[in-house]
Design an enzyme around this catalytic site. Structure first.
Site, PDB file in Angstrom:
ATOM      1  N   ASN A 289      23.226 -34.110  18.313  1.00  0.00           N
ATOM      2  CA  ASN A 289      22.080 -34.947  18.659  1.00  0.00           C
ATOM      3  C   ASN A 289      22.505 -36.395  18.441  1.00  0.00           C
ATOM      4  O   ASN A 289      22.468 -36.903  17.327  1.00  0.00           O
ATOM      5  CB  ASN A 289      20.897 -34.566  17.758  1.00  0.00           C
ATOM      6  CG  ASN A 289      19.677 -35.439  17.979  1.00  0.00           C
ATOM      7  OD1 ASN A 289      19.686 -36.352  18.816  1.00  0.00           O
ATOM      8  ND2 ASN A 289      18.626 -35.182  17.233  1.00  0.00           N
TER       9      ASN A 289
ATOM     10  N   ARG B 233      21.241 -32.155  22.387  1.00  0.00           N
ATOM     11  CA  ARG B 233      19.857 -32.582  22.583  1.00  0.00           C
ATOM     12  C   ARG B 233      19.876 -33.749  23.560  1.00  0.00           C
ATOM     13  O   ARG B 233      20.584 -34.733  23.339  1.00  0.00           O
ATOM     14  CB  ARG B 233      19.245 -33.036  21.265  1.00  0.00           C
ATOM     15  CG  ARG B 233      17.844 -33.544  21.473  1.00  0.00           C
ATOM     16  CD  ARG B 233      17.342 -34.258  20.259  1.00  0.00           C
ATOM     17  NE  ARG B 233      15.970 -34.686  20.488  1.00  0.00           N
ATOM     18  CZ  ARG B 233      15.422 -35.749  19.924  1.00  0.00           C
ATOM     19  NH1 ARG B 233      16.129 -36.480  19.085  1.00  0.00           N
ATOM     20  NH2 ARG B 233      14.182 -36.074  20.177  1.00  0.00           N
TER      21      ARG B 233
ATOM     22  N   HIS C 252       9.297 -33.869  22.247  1.00  0.00           N
ATOM     23  CA  HIS C 252       9.263 -32.874  21.160  1.00  0.00           C
ATOM     24  C   HIS C 252       9.145 -31.462  21.732  1.00  0.00           C
ATOM     25  O   HIS C 252       8.694 -30.542  21.042  1.00  0.00           O
ATOM     26  CB  HIS C 252       8.047 -33.075  20.225  1.00  0.00           C
ATOM     27  CG  HIS C 252       8.091 -34.300  19.371  1.00  0.00           C
ATOM     28  ND1 HIS C 252       6.968 -35.037  19.102  1.00  0.00           N
ATOM     29  CD2 HIS C 252       9.109 -34.913  18.727  1.00  0.00           C
ATOM     30  CE1 HIS C 252       7.300 -36.052  18.310  1.00  0.00           C
ATOM     31  NE2 HIS C 252       8.598 -36.004  18.077  1.00  0.00           N
TER      32      HIS C 252
ATOM     33  N   GLU D 111      14.444 -27.431  15.467  1.00  0.00           N
ATOM     34  CA  GLU D 111      14.907 -27.769  16.817  1.00  0.00           C
ATOM     35  C   GLU D 111      16.370 -27.398  17.003  1.00  0.00           C
ATOM     36  O   GLU D 111      16.784 -26.978  18.079  1.00  0.00           O
ATOM     37  CB  GLU D 111      14.684 -29.259  17.076  1.00  0.00           C
ATOM     38  CG  GLU D 111      13.204 -29.600  17.158  1.00  0.00           C
ATOM     39  CD  GLU D 111      12.903 -31.083  17.011  1.00  0.00           C
ATOM     40  OE1 GLU D 111      12.830 -31.747  18.038  1.00  0.00           O
ATOM     41  OE2 GLU D 111      12.733 -31.557  15.876  1.00  0.00           O
TER      42      GLU D 111
END
Ligand code: ADP
Length: 398
Positions: free
Chosen positions: A7, A85, A174, A379
């Site tokens: 990420n 991500r 999100h 996540e």
């Protein structure tokens, strides 16, 4: 299979190696304050925290240091793939994708929509492709889960050409978190996978709510950007758009300055004048800080109003799900939000609200009526699971 989850933000790169089948986290960490003299690489391995300086490291140097670290602990050769991500997939992606040149080009096309996030996300992909040329790479988008929203939810009532020509619409963010916690809530509450209506509230520094109908997002509070919706740590959430023109004139400053104030100096921080951190505000409010108390009150009111709004798109509420740093930990915030939503027939169990998560399945209401449940988000695991699923499908097809 072990998946490296990356990420990459503007000045940081978070990483984790996760076993997608068991959910076990082999290692996790963050390279932060990149491009500064104070850059560090911090990681957690076997329950122990470690840190080392990587002075002036940029993303490239930092990710090379991560790979070196993975080699050192014997995890580099055991990776099945890398899951990235990616914040903004616009209307181009409604699910996770194996990364190809075409996918990279589409993520680049989304840069005007996510100018702060997509460039570092792309940089992470590029470096990872160089470092792991043989591994499959997968993109998991924050926006993808919300692509199932109908036009009445995603359209803004602005000239239609803005939507047609400039991609102005609600995208929502999100998504990975809303998808993960809604799936967990359905499982934990024993709800039918094909017949459930949930409101998920991701309350962290950034905050958003989503309406999830039979596993699909049908509305959400964040919009074209993550500035829309409920009150957040430093973001205003939705405001009268005329405020921007008004403050430009009042301050004799440009739109960039006003937007910066709405993104970085508003929300809980703006109202309290003290902090964007809910823990600090709760402590201050308990000690008589009036604006800290007001910021918390406004926050809870904003979340409850949005939750009630989400129920309109569902027509019925089976459960409200709290997640994110505030949603998972702030007992007081949950109690206030649920109290404001009492008209929906929800009754909080104050004891369960306090002990939730400690050997318990997360439910904080009595067993009758709409349920409220606390589900810690994950996540990284969702990204690892998506990546593993795509790799498995590609292997089957090969
Ligand atoms: P991010 O969106 O950056 O991932 P988090 O999900 O970690 O942020 O949420 C950060 C927020 O959670 C902060 O406002 C913090 O004060 C709040 N928080 C974390 N732990 C607690 C706690 N025990 N009680 C109240 N608020 C908490």
């Amino acid at each position: 299979m072990n998946v490296l989850v990356l990420n990459c933000g503007s000045s940081s790169a978070k990483f984790a190696v996760i076993d997608s089948a068991s959910g076990a986290e082999r290692i996790s960490g963050i390279a932060q304050r990149l491009d500064s003299p104070h850059a560090t690489l911090d990681w957690k391995l076997d329950g122990h925290r470690h840190s080392r300086d990587i002075h002036h490291a940029d993303h490239d140097v930092a990710l090379r240091a991560v790979v070196e670290l993975l080699r050192g602990v014997g995890l580099a050769d055991d990776l099945a793939g890398v899951g990235h991500r990616v914040v903004h997939g616009g209307a181009r992606f409604s699910g996770s994708m194996p990364i190809t040149e075409e996918v990279v080009a589409k993520i680049e096309e989304c840069i005007p929509l996510g100018p702060l996030h997509n460039p570092p996300n792309l940089r992470g992909i590029q470096i990872s492709q160089e470092l792991f040329p043989k591994l499959p790479q997968v993109a998991v988008f924050d926006t993808a889960f919300h692509q199932s929203m109908p036009p009445r939810a995603y359209l803004y009532a602005v000239p239609y050409e803005w939507f047609e020509n400039h991609e102005v619409r609600r995208y929502g963010f999100h998504g990975t978190s809303h998808r993960y916690v809604s799936e967990q809530a359905v499982r934990l509450l024993g709800l039918p996978p094909n017949d459930h209506r949930l409101v998920t509230a991701h309350l962290g520094n950034g905050c958003s709510l989503a309406a999830v109908h039979d596993g699909k997002s049908v509305d959400t509070t964040m919009g074209l950007t993550p500035l829309d919706g409920v009150v957040m740590g430093t973001r205003s959430g939705s405001i009268d758009p005329s405020i921007i023109a008004h403050m430009k004139k009042a301050l004799h400053r440009g739109a960039d300055h006003v937007m910066d104030q709405l993104n970085k100096r508003s929300g809980l921080l703006g109202i309290s004048g003290l902090s964007n951190d809910m823990r600090t505000l709760q402590e201050a409010a308990a000690n008589g800080h009036e604006r800290a108390a007001l910021a918390i009150e406004k926050f809870c009111y904003s979340v409850a109003k949005a939750a009630a709004g989400m129920v309109v798109s569902l027509g019925r509420l089976d459960a409200l799900v709290f997640t994110g740093g505030i949603g998972e930990n702030a007992t007081l915030v949950r109690a206030k939000v649920v109290e404001l939503l009492g008209f929906l027939g929800i009754t909080l169990d104050p004891e369960l609200n306090v002990i939730h998560g400690k050997g318990y399945n997360g439910r904080i209401t009595q067993a009758t009526g709409p349920q409220v449940i606390v589900v810690p988000t994950n996540e990284e695991l969702m990204i690892a699971m998506d990546t593993a699923e795509i790799i498995a499908a590609e292997r089957r097809a090969a």
